[in-house]
Design an enzyme around this catalytic site. Structure first.
Site, PDB file in Angstrom:
ATOM      1  N   GLU A   1     -10.009   5.365   5.389  1.00 19.01           N
ATOM      2  CA  GLU A   1     -10.164   6.359   4.184  1.00 19.01           C
ATOM      3  C   GLU A   1     -11.625   6.416   3.639  1.00 19.01           C
ATOM      4  OE1 GLU A   1      -7.341   7.901   3.545  1.00 19.01           O
ATOM      5  OE2 GLU A   1      -6.221   6.963   5.188  1.00 19.01           O
TER       6      GLU A   1
ATOM      7  N   VAL B   1       1.096  -1.160   0.072  1.00 20.45           N
ATOM      8  CA  VAL B   1      -0.064   0.098  -0.051  1.00 20.45           C
ATOM      9  C   VAL B   1       1.001   1.364   0.021  1.00 20.45           C
ATOM     10  CG1 VAL B   1      -1.742   1.468   1.194  1.00 20.45           C
ATOM     11  CG2 VAL B   1      -1.377  -1.153   1.371  1.00 20.45           C
ATOM     12  N   PHE B   2       0.698   2.017  -1.016  1.00 19.31           N
ATOM     13  CA  PHE B   2       1.582   3.204  -1.105  1.00 19.31           C
ATOM     14  C   PHE B   2       0.748   4.574  -0.176  1.00 19.31           C
ATOM     15  CE2 PHE B   2       2.314   7.493  -3.135  1.00 19.31           C
ATOM     16  CZ  PHE B   2       3.870   7.332  -2.644  1.00 19.31           C
ATOM     17  N   GLY B   3       1.286   5.247   0.543  1.00 13.27           N
ATOM     18  CA  GLY B   3       0.764   6.264   1.495  1.00 13.27           C
ATOM     19  C   GLY B   3       1.517   7.390   1.090  1.00 13.27           C
ATOM     20  N   TYR B   4       0.844   8.495   0.825  1.00 17.78           N
ATOM     21  CA  TYR B   4       1.120   9.841   0.497  1.00 17.78           C
ATOM     22  C   TYR B   4       0.837  10.915   1.298  1.00 17.78           C
ATOM     23  CZ  TYR B   4      -3.220   9.936  -1.654  1.00 17.78           C
ATOM     24  OH  TYR B   4      -4.666  10.284  -1.659  1.00 17.78           O
TER      25      TYR B   4
ATOM     26  N   SER C   1      -1.527  11.244   5.267  1.00 13.68           N
ATOM     27  CA  SER C   1      -1.395  10.749   6.811  1.00 13.68           C
ATOM     28  C   SER C   1      -0.987   9.330   6.937  1.00 13.68           C
ATOM     29  CB  SER C   1      -2.756  11.057   7.535  1.00 13.68           C
ATOM     30  OG  SER C   1      -3.588  10.208   7.168  1.00 13.68           O
TER      31      SER C   1
HETATM   32  C1  SIN Z   1      -2.612   8.553   2.049  1.00 15.99           C
HETATM   33  O1  SIN Z   1      -2.117   8.947   3.050  1.00 15.99           O
HETATM   34  O2  SIN Z   1      -1.941   7.791   1.271  1.00 15.99           O
HETATM   35  C2  SIN Z   1      -4.187   9.037   1.931  1.00 15.99           C
HETATM   36  C3  SIN Z   1      -4.558  10.337   2.292  1.00 15.99           C
HETATM   37  C4  SIN Z   1      -4.651  10.523   3.810  1.00 15.99           C
HETATM   38  O3  SIN Z   1      -5.035   9.464   4.492  1.00 15.99           O
HETATM   39  O4  SIN Z   1      -4.108  11.370   4.351  1.00 15.99           O
END
Ligand code: SIN
Length: 174
Positions: free
Chosen positions: A87, A11-14, A16
């Site tokens: 999410e 899982v890529f997170g960008y 939070s």
């Molecule tokens: C993420 O962090 O990848 C999705 C957006 C968020 O939850 O801030």
């Protein structure tokens, strides 16, 4: 939702997901995806704002030629029940490939995107308005300002001086 695999999945997170890690993972690596950039264009009714006064959080918008850096987690598929719930306010899980680790290994995985057709999408606004909106918003997960400042600090640690995020950080610190 798409991109559900039977076994451990990247899982890529960008946003939070980079700094608020409230889920178990098998591996964590610096990672990047190409063709996307971060924007504070998604409304937050459930974390950094309320349905009456939504906050602003990040989503990704298509940006050919751009690299978006973040963090990838290898997770057991059972973790998606938690992540999908976290999410749920407009994000959908989509399949992607990413470069993971250093040197980057190309792997398949997913990320969460809030597309312009979701009901909570706010879209673009003058940067000063976005900053004032963030400064004024609060929700069950805390202040919108903390979301921004924690994201800016986490990106700096990753060596990604995202100009949109850094400009907002500057405006909120001023
Ligand atoms: C993420 O962090 O990848 C999705 C957006 C968020 O939850 O801030």
């Amino acid at each position: 939702m798409r991109g559900v695999a039977a076994g451990p999945t990247w899982v890529f997170g960008y946003g939070s997901l980079i700094y608020k890690v409230d889920f178990p993972f098998l591996r964590r690596e610096v990672a990047s995806i190409s063709g996307w950039q971060r924007r504070f264009w998604q409304g937050s009714h459930d974390h950094r704002g309320t349905p009456e006064r939504p906050g602003r959080v990040v989503t990704l918008i298509p940006a050919p030629g751009r690299i978006c850096r973040g963090v990838a987690y290898l997770v057991d598929p059972r973790v998606f029940a938690h992540l999908d719930h976290r999410e749920k306010n407009g994000y959908q899980r989509i399949a992607t490939h990413m470069l993971c680790g250093n040197p980057g290994e190309r792997v398949e995985g997913v990320f969460y995107i809030a597309a312009p057709d979701n009901p909570a999408f706010l879209g673009d606004a003058p940067i000063g308005e976005i900053a004032s909106h963030i400064a004024a918003s609060h929700g069950p997960s805390g202040s919108n300002r903390d979301y921004l400042l924690q994201l800016a600090a986490a990106l700096r640690e990753l060596g990604d001086e995202d100009e949109h995020v850094m400009e907002l950080e500057l405006l909120l610190s001023g």
